[in-house]
Design a protein around this motif. Structure first.
Motif, mmCIF file in Angstrom:
data_model
loop_
_atom_site.group_PDB
_atom_site.id
_atom_site.type_symbol
_atom_site.label_atom_id
_atom_site.label_comp_id
_atom_site.label_asym_id
_atom_site.label_seq_id
_atom_site.Cartn_x
_atom_site.Cartn_y
_atom_site.Cartn_z
ATOM 1 N N HIS A 27 -84.182 18.925 54.710
ATOM 2 C CA HIS A 27 -84.733 17.692 55.961
ATOM 3 C C HIS A 27 -83.950 16.594 55.476
ATOM 4 O O HIS A 27 -82.826 15.831 57.093
ATOM 5 N N GLU A 28 -82.812 16.701 54.247
ATOM 6 C CA GLU A 28 -82.131 15.445 53.782
ATOM 7 C C GLU A 28 -80.233 15.428 54.060
ATOM 8 O O GLU A 28 -79.858 14.601 54.582
ATOM 9 N N GLN A 46 -80.013 18.204 56.322
ATOM 10 C CA GLN A 46 -79.411 19.073 57.935
ATOM 11 C C GLN A 46 -79.599 20.206 57.666
ATOM 12 O O GLN A 46 -78.032 21.059 58.178
ATOM 13 N N GLU A 83 -80.357 24.194 58.222
ATOM 14 C CA GLU A 83 -81.531 24.738 59.412
ATOM 15 C C GLU A 83 -81.655 26.079 59.073
ATOM 16 O O GLU A 83 -79.699 27.072 59.186
#
Length: 356
Positions: A49-50, A52, A54
């Motif tokens: 999440h930190e 970015q 995926e």
């Protein structure tokens, strides 16, 4: 309790798959003479999440971790802060391990120190995007787990005092000034003392009054901090206010040959000791150095108290020696002020406690 929560957190992380995991991180720190060695376990969901990234499971691949190593280390450097004896420490990173069974990464680091630390301060706010995130902190000394803490948005910092002489000195340096500070800024405790001194007296009388107060509040301070007796603040604070009212009234009613101030100081000193304890407990007492923190705080209170006694008693004695009538009027007026202030605090603490 904390150990059980830690184990539960590990199981939840493994069980939640790729939905948002239980919001936990883990930091293990080992205190050594030349460095603080540590490992920080972070869930790949939070790191992804930190950064970015995926999908998040890409971070379970060693090559992907290697490509983002600098960013991961920068995240830990910025959000896990450490100091030893008020000196900021800079981490030296030693590698990142992939923990596929926990869907996590372990960031290994060491924080060099020039000498064995007495007090280590840790501040952790690893993933502020998630206000429910918690960091489980384990501190080891000599290979033995000596302390645990849970850091979150409500409590992001923790102080650890080592079991060495340096740790003892660090405890004294913190809690002795805190005791002095508390007595000097505590208007209710100060006014109680001033009320006892208004009528003056010989050095023996004043010494007896101060000794009685010291002995009594030292007993209840120790009992409360050790958890033996722990009356609620909602009872203690109004009682302290009433003790101030009583001191002022006793000054006005005192007759020739009747001086019960030492007994008053002793009886109400028990109540004031519980008030001191409420303040001391809010200071996050170190469990491994509870005795030293208690003694240091109490000595600080006595030092501050002694300063007040010397200044006030000397000033009142000087007034009485030069202007005897003015001295009596000052004692009378001062006692009324003491009663009014105590009455005001009593009403405030009983009927407007929410505003305290």
């Amino acid at each position: 309790m904390r150990t059980a929560l830690l184990a539960l957190g590990v199981m939840l992380c493994a069980a939640t798959g790729w939905a948002h995991p239980a919001p936990f991180s883990y930091a293990d720190l080992s205190i050594a003479p030349g460095a603080i060695d540590g490992g920080v376990v972070l869930h790949v969901f939070d790191i992804a999440h930190e950064l970015q990234i995926e999908p998040a499971d890409r971070l379970l691949d060693a090559a992907t971790v290697g490509a983002h190593r600098g960013a991961i280390e920068a995240l830990v450097r910025a959000r896990l802060l450490m100091s030893a004896d008020d000196r900021t420490l800079a981490p030296v990173f030693e590698g990142i391990d992939v923990l596929p069974e926990r869907s996590s990464l372990r960031v290994r680091a060491r924080w060099p120190v020039t000498r064995a630390p007495g007090r280590v301060s840790v501040t952790a706010m690893l993933f502020p995007y998630d206000r429910n995130h918690q960091t489980f902190l384990n501190v080891y000394e000599g290979g033995v787990l000596t302390s645990q803490a849970i850091l979150d948005v409500q409590r992001s910092s923790y102080e650890y005092y080592s079991g060495s002489r340096q740790g003892t000195r660090a405890v004294v340096r913190k809690f002795l000034p805190a005791g002095i500070h508390h007595i000097l800024i505590g208007p209710d405790h100060l006014l109680f003392l001033v009320g006892l001194l208004l009528l003056g007296g010989s050095l023996r009388q004043l010494t007896l009054i101060v000794t009685a107060f010291t002995l009594a509040h030292s007993i209840t301070l120790a009992l409360a901090v050790l958890g033996i007796v722990n009356p609620p603040a909602r009872l203690i604070e109004p009682a302290i206010a009433l003790s101030i009212v009583y001191v002022g009234a006793d000054n006005l009613l005192i007759g020739k040959g009747r001086d019960m101030r030492a007994m008053v100081a002793f009886v109400f000193g028990f109540i004031h000791g519980f008030g001191f304890a409420n303040v001391l407990r809010e200071m996050d007492l170190p469990a491994r150095a509870l005795g030293w923190s208690l003694v240091s705080f109490n000595v600080g209170v006595e030092i501050g108290q002694l300063v007040v006694v010397i200044v006030v008693a000397s000033a009142l004695a000087a007034v009485r020696m030069r202007y005897e009538t003015a001295g009596r009027r000052l004692a009378y007026a001062g006692s009324i002020v003491v009663m009014l202030a105590g009455g005001y605090w009593f009403i405030q603490r009983v009927f407007f406690a929410g505003g305290m």
